[in-house]
Structures are given as C-alpha cells and as structure tokens.
Write an enzyme that holds these catalytic residues in place. Structure first.
Site, PDB file in Angstrom:
ATOM      1  N   GLU A  30       0.841  -1.141   0.096  1.00 29.69           N
ATOM      2  CA  GLU A  30      -0.065   0.191   0.046  1.00 29.69           C
ATOM      3  C   GLU A  30       0.920   1.125   0.125  1.00 29.69           C
ATOM      4  O   GLU A  30       1.940   1.168   0.697  1.00 29.69           O
ATOM      5  CB  GLU A  30      -0.754   0.131   1.245  1.00 29.69           C
ATOM      6  CG  GLU A  30      -2.382  -0.165   0.940  1.00 29.69           C
ATOM      7  CD  GLU A  30      -3.061   0.912   0.293  1.00 29.69           C
ATOM      8  OE1 GLU A  30      -2.431   1.668  -0.694  1.00 29.69           O
ATOM      9  OE2 GLU A  30      -4.307   0.911   0.539  1.00 29.69           O
TER      10      GLU A  30
ATOM     11  N   ASP B 292      -4.221   5.033   6.245  1.00 32.44           N
ATOM     12  CA  ASP B 292      -4.551   6.252   6.995  1.00 32.44           C
ATOM     13  C   ASP B 292      -5.729   5.883   8.101  1.00 32.44           C
ATOM     14  O   ASP B 292      -5.388   5.544   9.093  1.00 32.44           O
ATOM     15  CB  ASP B 292      -5.252   7.038   5.848  1.00 32.44           C
ATOM     16  CG  ASP B 292      -6.057   8.418   6.287  1.00 32.44           C
ATOM     17  OD1 ASP B 292      -5.583   8.901   7.533  1.00 32.44           O
ATOM     18  OD2 ASP B 292      -6.931   8.989   5.748  1.00 32.44           O
TER      19      ASP B 292
HETATM   20  P1  IMP Z   1      -7.609   4.382   4.436  1.00 35.14           P
HETATM   21  O1  IMP Z   1      -8.601   3.397   3.882  1.00 35.14           O
HETATM   22  O2  IMP Z   1      -8.234   5.404   5.260  1.00 35.14           O
HETATM   23  O3  IMP Z   1      -6.395   3.699   5.249  1.00 35.14           O
HETATM   24  O4  IMP Z   1      -6.831   5.154   3.042  1.00 35.14           O
HETATM   25  C1  IMP Z   1      -6.236   4.386   2.459  1.00 35.14           C
HETATM   26  C2  IMP Z   1      -6.193   4.957   1.062  1.00 35.14           C
HETATM   27  O5  IMP Z   1      -6.673   6.359   0.908  1.00 35.14           O
HETATM   28  C3  IMP Z   1      -4.760   5.122   0.447  1.00 35.14           C
HETATM   29  O6  IMP Z   1      -4.446   3.937  -0.304  1.00 35.14           O
HETATM   30  C4  IMP Z   1      -4.666   6.374  -0.498  1.00 35.14           C
HETATM   31  O7  IMP Z   1      -5.071   6.012  -1.837  1.00 35.14           O
HETATM   32  C5  IMP Z   1      -5.726   7.284   0.301  1.00 35.14           C
HETATM   33  N1  IMP Z   1      -4.993   8.135   1.207  1.00 35.14           N
HETATM   34  C6  IMP Z   1      -5.055   8.037   2.566  1.00 35.14           C
HETATM   35  N2  IMP Z   1      -4.286   9.317   2.917  1.00 35.14           N
HETATM   36  C7  IMP Z   1      -3.827  10.050   1.737  1.00 35.14           C
HETATM   37  C8  IMP Z   1      -3.391  11.290   1.536  1.00 35.14           C
HETATM   38  O8  IMP Z   1      -2.769  11.999   2.379  1.00 35.14           O
HETATM   39  N3  IMP Z   1      -2.990  11.541   0.334  1.00 35.14           N
HETATM   40  C9  IMP Z   1      -3.444  11.135  -0.793  1.00 35.14           C
HETATM   41  N4  IMP Z   1      -4.397   9.790  -0.716  1.00 35.14           N
HETATM   42  C10 IMP Z   1      -4.391   9.433   0.502  1.00 35.14           C
HETATM   43 MG    MG Z   2      -4.140   4.051  -2.617  1.00 34.44          MG
END
Ligand code: IMP
Ligand code: MG
Length: 180
Positions: A105, A109
């Site tokens: 990945e 986040d």
């Molecule tokens: P999560 O599901 O919230 O953990 O987010 C993961 C996905 O969100 C990552 O694979 C990224 O594609 C996108 N993402 C999370 N944070 C950022 C950021 O700061 N910039 C751009 N994309 C992000």
């Molecule tokens: Mg992504």
C-alpha cells in the site's frame, strides 16, 4: 524538488524527498527479505492500485526471493477525505487459497482499505496476509490489523506525490508534497 505544485484548486509544498523515500523503502525491503528469504513459499505480492504502483515497483525490485505480482484496485478516498466505504473497482485475478500474501500500500490512514482487503483475502482462503505500507498516519489509524512493514510514519496531513493523488493528480511527482 519543485518548490510548490498546484493540483486542481490546491497548493502543495515539499515534504519528503525522493532520497528519504528510497531509504525508507530500503529498510522495509530488508525486513520483508528477513521474513521470506530462504522460505520454500512463493508469496503473492499484491499491489493496491493506483497509489501503490511506484512503491510496489521499488520495493519489489529489492525482494530477494521468488514471488508473484498481482494487483487489485480499491478506493475509499474522495478529494482529500476518506469516505469510510471501500469499493472494489478491480478484483483478484488469481486464486489466493493457501497462499501467503504481501499487500503493498502507498499509505494507511483510517485503515479501512487494509481491513477490508485483509478480510476479503482471508475469506477467499489466503493462508497468511502481511501488510507492507510505505507510509502510515498513526494518529488516524485505529484498527487492530497488524501493520507488518511500515516505511515511514507521518502526522495527519494530506499529501501527494510518489503515487499519492489529489483527485487523480500528483501521482507522477518523485517527491512527496503536503497541502499548504
Ligand atoms: P484508508 O482506507 O483510510 O487507510 O486510506 C487509504 C487510502 O486512502 C490510500 O490507499 C490512499 O489512496 C488514500 N489516502 C490516504 N491518505 C492520503 C493522503 O494523504 N493523500 C492521498 N491519498 C491518501
Ligand atoms: Mg491508495
């Protein structure tokens, strides 16, 4: 490194240099190699499209064991925010039953993506799922899934570059930028 970049309506300033990114990837690859070198298993490296393309290609070239490469496309982000719902845009093309998987990945986040993906892989019979992420926002991540290999931890800020996008722009920059 560019001084400042503009994507759609927002400005971004330099944050993590390509040199630092490469160092983090070296370290991550070393840890993965420790776990998989000399093992008789052939793990499946799973790139989470599109953001993890640059990271996966760099880390993959450092792996010193036989592995296969596959991709899935998931999305949970709209603009600069996580929607909380993970959608599968492109699914698995190989049977994962009994396989060891290394998920690559760009960034973890909220962890929604990784949790949904790990669950899906285990549901389909994967034997073991390891998570390998270039970046982690530890202040936001609140899930129990173990993140096996983490390149770098960053504060909760919206970043772009090295695969990461703001509404599809910014993926092509070799350094990482933070929103101004
Ligand atoms: P999560 O599901 O919230 O953990 O987010 C993961 C996905 O969100 C990552 O694979 C990224 O594609 C996108 N993402 C999370 N944070 C950022 C950021 O700061 N910039 C751009 N994309 C992000
Ligand atoms: Mg992504």
């Amino acid at each position: 490194m560019e001084n400042k970049i503009k994507l759609h309506d927002k400005h971004f300033v330099p944050y993590i240099s390509n040199e630092e990114i490469m160092k983090a990837i070296d370290k991550v690859a070393e840890k993965v190699n420790k776990d998989f070198e000399g093992s008789s298993e052939v793990p499946l490296v799973l790139c989470v499209l599109n953001g993890a393309i640059p990271f996966t290609s760099e880390v993959l070239l450092r792996f010193k064991f036989n592995c296969e490469l596959m991709s899935v496309k998931l999305s949970s982000y709209q603009g600069t925010k996580s929607t909380g719902t993970v959608l599968t845009a492109l699914g698995l093309t190989t049977d994962v039953k009994g396989r060891s998987i290394i998920v690559c990945e760009d960034i973890v986040d909220t962890g929604n993506t990784i949790v949904a993906l790990k669950e899906m892989l285990l549901d389909k019979g994967a034997k073991d799922v390891k998570i390998c992420t270039m970046l982690l926002k530890p202040d936001v991540y609140d899930k129990d899934v173990v993140l096996d290999y983490v390149g770098m931890e960053i504060p909760n800020a919206f970043i772009v570059g090295f695969g990461l996008d703001y509404d599809e722009l910014g993926r092509n920059y070799k350094d990482i930028y933070v929103i101004e």
